[in-house]
Design an enzyme around this catalytic site. Structure first.
Site, PDB file in Angstrom:
ATOM      1  N   TYR A 275     -28.813 -16.426 -35.488  1.00  0.00           N
ATOM      2  CA  TYR A 275     -28.874 -16.480 -36.951  1.00  0.00           C
ATOM      3  C   TYR A 275     -28.820 -15.065 -37.524  1.00  0.00           C
ATOM      4  CZ  TYR A 275     -30.391 -18.532 -41.415  1.00  0.00           C
ATOM      5  OH  TYR A 275     -30.461 -18.975 -42.712  1.00  0.00           O
ATOM      6  N   TYR A 324     -21.716 -18.386 -44.275  1.00  0.00           N
ATOM      7  CA  TYR A 324     -23.169 -18.565 -44.239  1.00  0.00           C
ATOM      8  C   TYR A 324     -23.497 -20.007 -44.603  1.00  0.00           C
ATOM      9  CZ  TYR A 324     -28.151 -17.885 -45.174  1.00  0.00           C
ATOM     10  OH  TYR A 324     -29.523 -17.982 -45.145  1.00  0.00           O
TER      11      TYR A 324
END
Length: 370
Positions: A275, A324
């Protein structure tokens, strides 16, 4: 009782990634789900479980109605700590293993650029309430404000520097340049350009920050036995773990649970997705999960490149250069690596690791025999 290798990811799907989708978030979710079901070879009528991140605006009831799901037996959400990914995979796999559902879809649809924007605090702002009462009056209004302080302290403690963050951003851009789905496909990045880009919040340069994106993604999970019947490359969930509030780094604590469940070592992992809402946290996570003691020498030697690195990382371009979507695109890429379908394919992948929220959730996927 562990669900290790008893459940598989049988389908993945996504929309295009853009700055202005022109579609509702529900439409994005449905488009991604249909793509994932088509990929799996499963009809909507066979789905009996739906899961999402709690901030997603498309409710399970709306999705079920629009897909024509006749009987929704299992649904649920994870809170903000989990983002979209490993915690949902853990919950969905547990439900399937326990017999509470047969086919579970995890989905995300978000207009993160044309709608509510994370970079402005539209989603994460607390309006001066709760913990925000102690931070927002002092100017900590968005995730980058608070996380910049964490990054700066890590730099002070370990000696890791902005140029190391830039090296990782450049490696991920190289991966994105191979990925036609990526926002930055065809747009190169050099370390010099990274270092010369404007500071957003010290120490984050522009290219250390994730892309605000409109788009959707989805995963389809089913039992390993069902997966074998579908005839696709077999992507087994070897382990999935969550790590919430506690003492120390969530990644350090979660890593022990994850690798104990998986029964493998860090050296067995072939490819990694981490992430990267902010690029420095990729390097911090590599250290906290125990892959390396010091990430700086790793990126200096090009160690995270897909074709020559000893630890290939974020091979679709990640949040910095692909899109994203709060982690779901990382899980899609982790699955594609096991299948051998990535645009930056690592050779002979057996174990694929994915972190979907700086230690709050992680999974290990394994290539199985069909």
């Amino acid at each position: 009782m562990s669900f290790s290798n008893a459940v598989a990811i049988v389908g993945v799907g996504e929309t295009d990634y853009s700055r202005a989708s022109g579609r509702t978030e529900l439409a994005l979710s449905l488009q991604a789900i249909r793509a994932a079901l088509d990929d799996a070879g499963i009809e909507p009528r066979d789905v009996d479980g739906l899961m999402k991140w709690w901030v997603d605006t498309s409710t399970e009831a709306e999705v079920a109605a629009n897909l024509g799901i006749p009987d929704l037996a299992w649904w649920g959400e994870v809170n903000q700590a989990g983002n979209v990914g490993a915690p949902l995979v853990a919950h969905a796999a547990a439900a399937i293993h326990a017999g509470l559902a047969n086919v579970v879809v995890i989905y995300r649809g978000v207009n993160g650029r044309s709608g509510r924007r994370y970079g402005r605090g539209d989603v994460t702002g607390q309006g001066g309430r709760g913990a925000g009462a102690f931070t927002e009056p002092h100017g900590l209004l968005t995730p980058q404000h608070g996380l910049a302080m964490v990054a700066r302290r890590r730099m002070h403690d370990t000696g890791i520097a902005s140029r190391h963050f830039g090296m990782q951003a450049v490696a991920q851009r190289r991966h994105a340049n191979r990925n036609p789905r990526a926002t930055f496909y065809g747009r190169t990045l050099s370390l010099e350009e990274h270092q010369a880009s404007r500071l957003i919040v010290d120490p984050f340069h522009l290219f250390d920050c994730c892309l605000e994106t409109d788009g959707g993604g989805a995963l389809v999970l089913a039992s390993a036995d069902r997966a074998r019947e579908l005839g696709k490359p077999l992507v087994l969930i070897r382990a999935a773990a969550q790590s919430g509030p506690g003492v120390g780094s969530p990644a350090v604590r979660g890593a022990k649970r994850l690798f104990d469940m998986a029964g493998i070592g860090r050296g067995d992992v072939d490819v990694i997705q981490i992430y990267d809402h902010f690029g420095p946290f990729v390097l911090f996570a590599l250290e906290d999960y125990g892959f390396v003691d010091d990430a700086a020498p790793l990126v200096e030697e090009g160690g995270t490149d897909f074709d020559s690195g000893r630890l290939p990382v974020n091979t679709s371009g990640g949040h910095l250069s692909e899109a994203y979507l709060q982690g779901i695109n990382h899980l899609i890429e982790a699955t594609r690596q096991v299948r051998g379908e990535s645009t930056a394919q690592v050779r002979d992948v057996r174990f694929s690791f994915c972190d979907t929220g700086i230690g709050t959730g992680s999974v290990i996927l394994e290539r199985g025999e069909s």
